[in-house]
Scaffold this motif. Structure first.
Motif, PDB file in Angstrom:
ATOM      1  N   LEU A 151       0.832  -1.201   0.000  1.00  9.82           N
ATOM      2  CA  LEU A 151       0.000   0.000   0.000  1.00  9.82           C
ATOM      3  C   LEU A 151       0.869   1.255   0.000  1.00  9.82           C
ATOM      4  N   THR A 152       1.925   1.234   0.784  1.00 13.72           N
ATOM      5  CA  THR A 152       2.862   2.369   0.830  1.00 13.72           C
ATOM      6  C   THR A 152       3.471   2.623  -0.541  1.00 13.72           C
ATOM      7  N   ASP A 153       3.858   1.548  -1.223  1.00 11.28           N
ATOM      8  CA  ASP A 153       4.473   1.710  -2.542  1.00 11.28           C
ATOM      9  C   ASP A 153       3.457   2.239  -3.557  1.00 11.28           C
ATOM     10  N   PHE A 154       2.209   1.805  -3.435  1.00 11.70           N
ATOM     11  CA  PHE A 154       1.165   2.349  -4.307  1.00 11.70           C
ATOM     12  C   PHE A 154       1.022   3.855  -4.097  1.00 11.70           C
ATOM     13  N   LEU A 155       1.001   4.297  -2.855  1.00  8.08           N
ATOM     14  CA  LEU A 155       0.890   5.731  -2.552  1.00  8.08           C
ATOM     15  C   LEU A 155       2.117   6.501  -3.048  1.00  8.08           C
ATOM     16  N   ASN A 156       3.248   5.808  -3.091  1.00 10.45           N
ATOM     17  CA  ASN A 156       4.503   6.426  -3.553  1.00 10.45           C
ATOM     18  C   ASN A 156       4.694   6.343  -5.062  1.00 10.45           C
ATOM     19  N   ASN A 157       3.643   5.982  -5.783  1.00  6.65           N
ATOM     20  CA  ASN A 157       3.712   5.846  -7.248  1.00  6.65           C
ATOM     21  C   ASN A 157       4.640   4.718  -7.697  1.00  6.65           C
ATOM     22  N   ASP A 158       4.685   3.636  -6.892  1.00  3.22           N
ATOM     23  CA  ASP A 158       5.329   2.389  -7.312  1.00  3.22           C
ATOM     24  C   ASP A 158       6.832   2.536  -7.569  1.00  3.22           C
ATOM     25  N   VAL A 159       7.547   2.926  -6.539  1.00  2.00           N
ATOM     26  CA  VAL A 159       8.986   3.161  -6.697  1.00  2.00           C
ATOM     27  C   VAL A 159       9.835   1.982  -6.217  1.00  2.00           C
ATOM     28  N   TYR A 160       9.240   1.016  -5.502  1.00  2.00           N
ATOM     29  CA  TYR A 160      10.023  -0.073  -4.920  1.00  2.00           C
ATOM     30  C   TYR A 160       9.784  -1.402  -5.628  1.00  2.00           C
ATOM     31  N   TYR A 161       8.542  -1.852  -5.636  1.00  2.00           N
ATOM     32  CA  TYR A 161       8.224  -3.144  -6.257  1.00  2.00           C
ATOM     33  C   TYR A 161       7.979  -2.974  -7.759  1.00  2.00           C
TER      34      TYR A 161
END
Length: 354
Positions: A316-326
């Protein structure tokens, strides 16, 4: 990677074998791993450790070697060939360390290949879940008297719930209104579960749960079985570091007990497999119960819920961050992954007293 380069690297290690052929093993997502076949057995596993992911590779490799040597000492009553199938055996480089660093700055290590062994990407029956539980429990039991404080923390704050909530809060501050709206139901779930999801970390920080040697990546593909599906040993010990028993139990349950893929969008297919949970827990406790406190055992179901939640929170965090990790395949991929994990929690809670 050319054959000549692999031979050159392999021959920097202290073995008496002659290279015959190799093949790349594609099961890992971080490191490069090769099976080195030689003129005469044993065969070897040659691995490049990704130093972009792991910042202290010498510390990581020392962790692996120290823990393996400790387990070998505990199992020294076994015949030599049986011992080599129960625990990883690392081969030192000719300069004495257990790694070789090539001219490009890459770190390599070598271990003996355990022949006639199999791995499973998913669990398809409760017998494999049971054997997987025994392997994980045995690893924790055999290392229960190892001083975890001497190990390098190879991924700082990996399972730290407060840190994951801090990341979530930062992402929420900077997220677009569109993404916050799409995730609204799950943002509410995060807040609703926040206090409960800190219970294990608080117990750890207050010293009520022991800091132990933990594997920290207990998916079933990191368990090695013989051809009859009896457990042999735990592999891929790159993430061995100080932790609590709940990390290993909970993460194994998260990956073993989901009836669907981690990014399945049809949430009707996502259920928590209680039969696999009970089988894994039975095998796990058979091996490690005597080394655990009553509080550690009592909170194992909460461990499963917590480790499922921490992955939901990270997606969820990565989704809010515009997908920068996964890595994602479409715009709402991380949100779908988070929904999947939250559904798994709901399924677990509906079937168990958690």
């Amino acid at each position: 990677m050319t054959q000549e380069k692999l031979i050159y690297i392999f021959n920097h290690f202290d073995h008496a074998s002659k290279y015959s052929s190799h093949k790349e093993l594609a099961s890992g997502h971080i490191n490069d791993t090769f099976l080195i076949e030689t003129k005469e057995e044993p065969f070897y596993i040659l691995q490049r450790i990704n130093h972009n992911v792991f910042k202290d590779v010498p510390g990581l490799i020392l962790n692996k070697v120290l823990v393996s040597k400790h387990i070998k000492n505990k199992l020294s009553h076994l015949p030599e060939e049986a011992l080599k199938r129960r625990v990883l055996t690392f081969i030192p480089a000719k300069h004495g360390e257990y790694y070789y660093r090539d001219e490009d700055g890459n770190f390599w290590n070598v271990m003996l290949y355990i022949k006639e062994s199999v791995t499973h990407e998913i669990v398809t029956n409760k017998e494999v879940a049971y054997e997987g539980g025994k392997l994980s429990g045995d690893f924790l039991n055999l290392t229960s008297d190892f001083d975890a404080s001497v190990l390098t923390e190879v991924i700082p704050k990996f399972h730290d719930m407060s840190f994951r909530f801090w990341q979530f809060d930062e992402a929420l501050k900077n997220a677009s209104e569109e993404r916050k709206e799409k995730a609204k139901l799950y943002l509410d779930k995060v807040i609703e579960l926040k206090e409960e999801m800190h219970i294990l970390q608080n117990l750890k920080e207050f010293g009520e749960i022991k800091i132990r040697v933990t594997h920290n990546d207990t998916k079933i593909s990191n368990a090695l079985f013989d051809k009859d599906n009896k457990g042999l040993c735990i592999i891929d010990t790159d993430t061995v570091m100080p932790g609590i028993v709940h990390y290993d139990f909970g993460d194994a349950i998260r990956t073993i007990c989901n009836t669907a893929a981690e990014d399945e969008t049809n949430l009707d297919l996502v259920t928590f497999n209680v039969e696999f949970y009970e089988a894994y827990k039975k095998g796990f406790l058979e091996k490690v119960e005597s080394a655990l406190t009553s509080l550690e055992i009592k909170t194992l179901p909460l461990a499963a819920k917590t480790m499922i939640f921490i992955m939901a929170l990270r997606f969820l965090t990565d989704f809010l961050n515009n997908d920068v990790y996964y890595k994602t395949k479409y715009p709402e991929h991380n949100l779908d992954r988070a929904k999947n994990q939250f559904k798994l929690i709901d399924s677990m809670v509906s079937q168990m007293d958690v």
